[in-house]
Write a protein that holds these residues in place. Structure first.
Motif, PDB file in Angstrom:
ATOM      1  N   ALA A  79      45.930  40.580  42.939  1.00  0.00           N
ATOM      2  CA  ALA A  79      45.145  40.739  41.677  1.00  0.00           C
ATOM      3  C   ALA A  79      46.238  40.843  40.646  1.00  0.00           C
ATOM      4  N   VAL A  80      45.823  39.985  39.234  1.00  0.00           N
ATOM      5  CA  VAL A  80      46.779  40.513  38.329  1.00  0.00           C
ATOM      6  C   VAL A  80      45.805  41.059  37.239  1.00  0.00           C
ATOM      7  N   VAL A  81      46.688  42.036  36.509  1.00  0.00           N
ATOM      8  CA  VAL A  81      46.155  42.731  35.309  1.00  0.00           C
ATOM      9  C   VAL A  81      47.138  42.240  34.218  1.00  0.00           C
ATOM     10  N   PHE A  82      46.599  41.629  33.207  1.00  0.00           N
ATOM     11  CA  PHE A  82      47.532  41.179  32.135  1.00  0.00           C
ATOM     12  C   PHE A  82      47.494  42.225  30.782  1.00  0.00           C
ATOM     13  N   GLN A  83      48.439  42.041  29.757  1.00  0.00           N
ATOM     14  CA  GLN A  83      48.487  42.848  28.846  1.00  0.00           C
ATOM     15  C   GLN A  83      47.055  42.880  28.062  1.00  0.00           C
ATOM     16  N   ASN A  84      46.952  41.468  27.888  1.00  0.00           N
ATOM     17  CA  ASN A  84      45.411  41.431  27.210  1.00  0.00           C
ATOM     18  C   ASN A  84      44.336  41.550  28.501  1.00  0.00           C
ATOM     19  N   HIS A  85      43.239  42.435  28.335  1.00  0.00           N
ATOM     20  CA  HIS A  85      42.530  42.686  29.124  1.00  0.00           C
ATOM     21  C   HIS A  85      41.730  41.342  29.764  1.00  0.00           C
ATOM     22  N   SER A  86      41.429  40.414  29.031  1.00  0.00           N
ATOM     23  CA  SER A  86      40.725  39.073  29.314  1.00  0.00           C
ATOM     24  C   SER A  86      39.415  39.272  29.738  1.00  0.00           C
ATOM     25  N   LEU A  87      38.686  40.184  29.111  1.00  0.00           N
ATOM     26  CA  LEU A  87      37.108  40.393  29.609  1.00  0.00           C
ATOM     27  C   LEU A  87      36.321  39.427  28.775  1.00  0.00           C
ATOM     28  N   LEU A  88      35.217  39.092  29.588  1.00  0.00           N
ATOM     29  CA  LEU A  88      34.393  37.894  28.855  1.00  0.00           C
ATOM     30  C   LEU A  88      33.335  38.773  27.979  1.00  0.00           C
ATOM     31  N   PRO A  89      33.540  38.478  26.573  1.00  0.00           N
ATOM     32  CA  PRO A  89      33.039  39.332  25.664  1.00  0.00           C
ATOM     33  C   PRO A  89      31.575  39.624  25.776  1.00  0.00           C
ATOM     34  N   TRP A  90      30.796  38.330  26.180  1.00  0.00           N
ATOM     35  CA  TRP A  90      29.501  38.635  26.304  1.00  0.00           C
ATOM     36  C   TRP A  90      28.876  39.280  27.506  1.00  0.00           C
ATOM     37  N   LEU A  91      29.764  39.783  28.401  1.00  0.00           N
ATOM     38  CA  LEU A  91      29.140  40.547  29.353  1.00  0.00           C
ATOM     39  C   LEU A  91      29.532  42.083  29.287  1.00  0.00           C
ATOM     40  N   SER A  92      28.901  42.802  30.055  1.00  0.00           N
ATOM     41  CA  SER A  92      29.182  44.295  29.948  1.00  0.00           C
ATOM     42  C   SER A  92      30.342  44.728  30.927  1.00  0.00           C
ATOM     43  N   ALA A  93      30.888  45.774  30.900  1.00  0.00           N
ATOM     44  CA  ALA A  93      31.871  46.184  31.728  1.00  0.00           C
ATOM     45  C   ALA A  93      31.521  46.022  33.338  1.00  0.00           C
ATOM     46  N   TYR A  94      30.056  46.238  33.597  1.00  0.00           N
ATOM     47  CA  TYR A  94      29.616  46.068  34.942  1.00  0.00           C
ATOM     48  C   TYR A  94      29.750  44.792  35.280  1.00  0.00           C
ATOM     49  N   GLN A  95      29.247  43.846  34.494  1.00  0.00           N
ATOM     50  CA  GLN A  95      29.059  42.513  34.661  1.00  0.00           C
ATOM     51  C   GLN A  95      30.360  41.649  34.820  1.00  0.00           C
ATOM     52  N   ASN A  96      31.495  42.247  34.100  1.00  0.00           N
ATOM     53  CA  ASN A  96      32.818  41.785  34.069  1.00  0.00           C
ATOM     54  C   ASN A  96      33.560  41.903  35.596  1.00  0.00           C
ATOM     55  N   VAL A  97      33.295  43.198  35.906  1.00  0.00           N
ATOM     56  CA  VAL A  97      33.841  43.410  37.541  1.00  0.00           C
ATOM     57  C   VAL A  97      32.829  42.538  38.349  1.00  0.00           C
ATOM     58  N   GLU A  98      31.458  42.773  38.289  1.00  0.00           N
ATOM     59  CA  GLU A  98      30.654  42.209  39.073  1.00  0.00           C
ATOM     60  C   GLU A  98      30.997  40.529  39.533  1.00  0.00           C
TER      61      GLU A  98
END
Length: 293
Positions: A79-98
């Motif tokens: 699994a890769v963690v980048f300097q930019n978090h690259s989360l989907l902005p329309w999803l909650s923290a929970y949904q991004n992990v989901e």
């Protein structure tokens, strides 16, 4: 026992003037549960090494083996963690992990099990209190915590981190470094992290892999960090061994591998590096004098 091995890894990129060799004959053996930092000047191929291990690039010669299997493409065990978090902005923290959890564990875990697992990983990074907030509702440090939780939730054998704290302020960075040390102590993950921060490398690592300047960059030196865990950053500030390790990395970067672009480096930066090196030399001299006394 070797968990991850890079053997004779070289890579060429095509250019209008011909092939450009970015990495040349990189060899590295990593044990299960080790924390490895890659450090070096810009352009030394640190991210290229990480991308080859991730399966995003294919080496021109040589290769990568993880637990006896050759790495040829991306996979959930890395699994890769980048300097930019690259989360989907329309999803909650929970949904991004989901999203990641459903991709990896679909058909093998029930909805209830996946829900518990998502919440567990958000709690690991101290984000369970904000799991239903969207990225625009939380701070940069909190976004990066969610990115780490998403990576951990995939249960990777190897966690690859590309300057994960580089864009954060000093205090947030320190908190996340402490969290990462706690997580690794709990999970015993194998971690490979790129950093430009010497103090961060010494604080977190079991070994620091120092890269030579590109082109045709390779492993220059490998420095074992023999500091007991858990590590306390405040206590280590006065530890002679910590300062010795710090001096070794600074010496490699700014004496043995002085980068050509440093001819244009500001006088302020040159002075700061000189002070860092001299400060460590003074510390070591004082320590030797104290032992002699």
């Amino acid at each position: 026992m070797t968990h991850l091995e890079l053997t004779g890894v070289s890579i060429d990129f095509p250019t209008p003037k011909g092939a450009f060799r970015a990495l040349d004959n990189v060899n590295l053996k990593i044990a299960r549960g080790e924390f490895i930092s890659l450090i070096g000047h810009s352009g030394c191929g640190k991210s290229t090494v990480l991308n080859i291990v991730a399966g995003l690039y294919q080496a021109s010669t040589g290769g990568v083996v993880l637990d006896g299997r050759e790495v040829r493409e991306p996979g959930p065990e890395r699994a890769v963690v980048f300097q930019n978090h690259s989360l989907l902005p329309w999803l909650s923290a929970y949904q991004n992990v989901e999203l990641a959890v459903k991709q990896v564990f679909r058909g093998t875990r029930s909805k209830a099990e996946m829900k518990d697992w998502i919440e567990h990983n958000l709690a690991l990074v101290h984000m369970d209190h904000a799991m239903h907030k969207r990225p625009d509702e939380i701070s940069g440090g909190m976004k990066q915590r969610v990115g780490i939780a998403r990576a951990l939730a995939m249960e990777p054998k190897v966690l690859l981190m590309d300057e994960p704290f580089g864009a954060l302020d000093a205090l947030t960075r320190a908190h996340l470094q402490d969290s990462l040390m706690e997580i690794q102590a709990t999970l015993n993950n194998t971690v490979i992290m790129i950093t430009h921060d010497v103090d961060e490398a010494v604080l977190l690592s079991d070994r620091i892999v120092m890269m030579t300047n590109g082109p045709a960059a390779t492993v220059g030196e490998i420095l074992p960090i023999e500091l007991e865990r858990p590590r306390d950053r405040i206590a280590l500030a006065d530890d002679a061994r910590y300062n010795h390790y710090r001096h070794e990395v600074l010496s490699f970067l700014y004496e043995k591998q002085r980068h050509p672009v440093e001819s244009g480096t500001s006088e302020a930066k040159k002075s700061k590096v000189a002070q860092d090196l001299q400060g460590n030399k003074t510390t070591e001299a004082d320590d030797k004098a104290a032992r002699a006394a």
